[in-house]
Motif scaffolding. Structure first.
Motif, short mmCIF file in Angstrom:
data_model
loop_
_atom_site.label_atom_id
_atom_site.label_comp_id
_atom_site.label_asym_id
_atom_site.label_seq_id
_atom_site.Cartn_x
_atom_site.Cartn_y
_atom_site.Cartn_z
N UNK A 143 0.85 -1.19 0.00
CA UNK A 143 0.00 0.00 0.00
C UNK A 143 0.89 1.24 0.00
N UNK A 144 0.27 2.40 0.13
CA UNK A 144 1.02 3.64 0.06
C UNK A 144 1.00 4.27 -1.31
N UNK A 145 0.11 3.78 -2.18
CA UNK A 145 0.02 4.31 -3.53
C UNK A 145 -0.71 5.63 -3.60
N UNK A 146 -0.66 6.25 -4.76
CA UNK A 146 -1.34 7.52 -5.03
C UNK A 146 -2.64 7.22 -5.76
N UNK A 147 -3.71 7.82 -5.32
CA UNK A 147 -5.00 7.63 -5.96
C UNK A 147 -5.16 8.63 -7.10
N UNK A 148 -5.50 8.14 -8.27
CA UNK A 148 -5.69 9.00 -9.43
C UNK A 148 -4.39 9.43 -10.06
N UNK A 149 -4.44 10.52 -10.82
CA UNK A 149 -3.27 11.09 -11.51
C UNK A 149 -2.54 10.06 -12.37
N UNK A 150 -3.25 9.39 -13.30
CA UNK A 150 -2.59 8.37 -14.13
C UNK A 150 -1.45 8.96 -14.94
N UNK A 151 -0.32 8.25 -14.94
CA UNK A 151 0.85 8.72 -15.67
C UNK A 151 2.07 7.92 -15.28
N UNK A 152 3.22 8.31 -15.80
CA UNK A 152 4.46 7.57 -15.58
C UNK A 152 4.79 7.44 -14.09
N UNK A 153 4.59 8.52 -13.32
CA UNK A 153 5.00 8.51 -11.91
C UNK A 153 4.08 7.66 -11.03
N UNK A 154 2.90 7.32 -11.52
CA UNK A 154 1.95 6.52 -10.72
C UNK A 154 1.71 5.14 -11.31
N UNK A 155 2.56 4.70 -12.22
CA UNK A 155 2.31 3.45 -12.95
C UNK A 155 2.17 2.25 -12.02
N UNK A 156 2.86 2.25 -10.88
CA UNK A 156 2.80 1.11 -9.98
C UNK A 156 1.51 1.04 -9.17
N UNK A 157 0.68 2.05 -9.28
CA UNK A 157 -0.55 2.10 -8.48
C UNK A 157 -1.78 1.56 -9.20
N UNK A 158 -1.62 1.07 -10.43
CA UNK A 158 -2.77 0.70 -11.25
C UNK A 158 -2.82 -0.81 -11.48
N UNK A 159 -3.98 -1.37 -11.22
CA UNK A 159 -4.23 -2.80 -11.41
C UNK A 159 -5.43 -2.98 -12.34
#
Length: 200
Positions: free
Chosen positions: A127-143
């Motif tokens: 856990x500890x991911x960022x909600x929203x803001x899809x893009x390169x910096x948040x790629x690990x937060x999307x399933x």
């Protein structure tokens, strides 16, 4: 006036391009903003939070109590609901998964793919991911949620929100920790954790 043959083709194309919804155990589509329990189809406890070394952020694992439903989660598709309305959670589309729970950690309970664990050669889901803001910096937060037979599903890590990004594409399965016996969620090539979704 559009000829009937062309209209039929257009409708078929649109239908094929729209992924089907994910359904809960009552046969209803999953919606954003609604809480659900993720339950292993083969039985056993639901999914919950735990720390291997009392450190933050917490990891995601299957409860060791067979009757436990685990903690509820919410789903937030990358496309968003629009105008504050809930939308279906669709198969094979990018989404955030977030535990509807509070912890002692300052980090969020949004799922995130953690760093590679060289000791056991696994990528673990934490856990500890960022909600929203899809893009390169948040790629690990999307399933994603993939289909697995009638009424059954699997969770997949294969983000497509970042065009041109080099990402892993693997199913999420269970890794049994030899030290603690914890059933931790990790990327796998040897079979996914097959799940169902029950409205909380």
């Amino acid at each position: 006036m559009i000829p009937a043959l062309v209209l039929t083709f257009l409708l078929a194309t649109l239908s094929a391009a729209t992924p089907p919804p994910v359904f809960d155990t009552d046969g209803h589509p999953l919606y954003t903003g609604v809480q659900y329990h993720i339950l292993p189809a083969a039985g056993g406890g639901g999914l919950t939070l735990a720390s291997r070394s009392a450190a933050c952020p917490f990891g995601v694992l299957q409860s060791d109590h067979p009757a436990s439903l685990g903690l509820p989660v919410t789903f937030s598709p990358a496309l968003g609901g629009g105008h504050g309305r809930s939308i279906d959670v669709l198969v094979a589309t990018d989404l955030n998964i977030e535990f509807a729970a509070m912890t002692i950690c300052e980090q969020s309970t949004v799922w995130k793919l953690g760093a590679f664990d060289h000791a056991v050669e696994r990528w673990f889901v934490g856990t500890g991911g960022v909600k929203g803001s899809p893009g390169r910096s948040t790629a690990r937060n999307w399933f994603k949620i993939g289909k697995w037979g009638q009424g059954l599903f699997k969770i997949v890590f294969c983000p497509s929100i970042c065009k041109g990004c080099h990402v892993l594409c693997k199913d999420v399965g269970i890794f049994v920790d030899g030290d603690t016996g914890n059933r931790r969620l990790a990327l796998t090539d040897s079979g996914p954790l097959v799940v169902q979704f029950r409205k909380a």
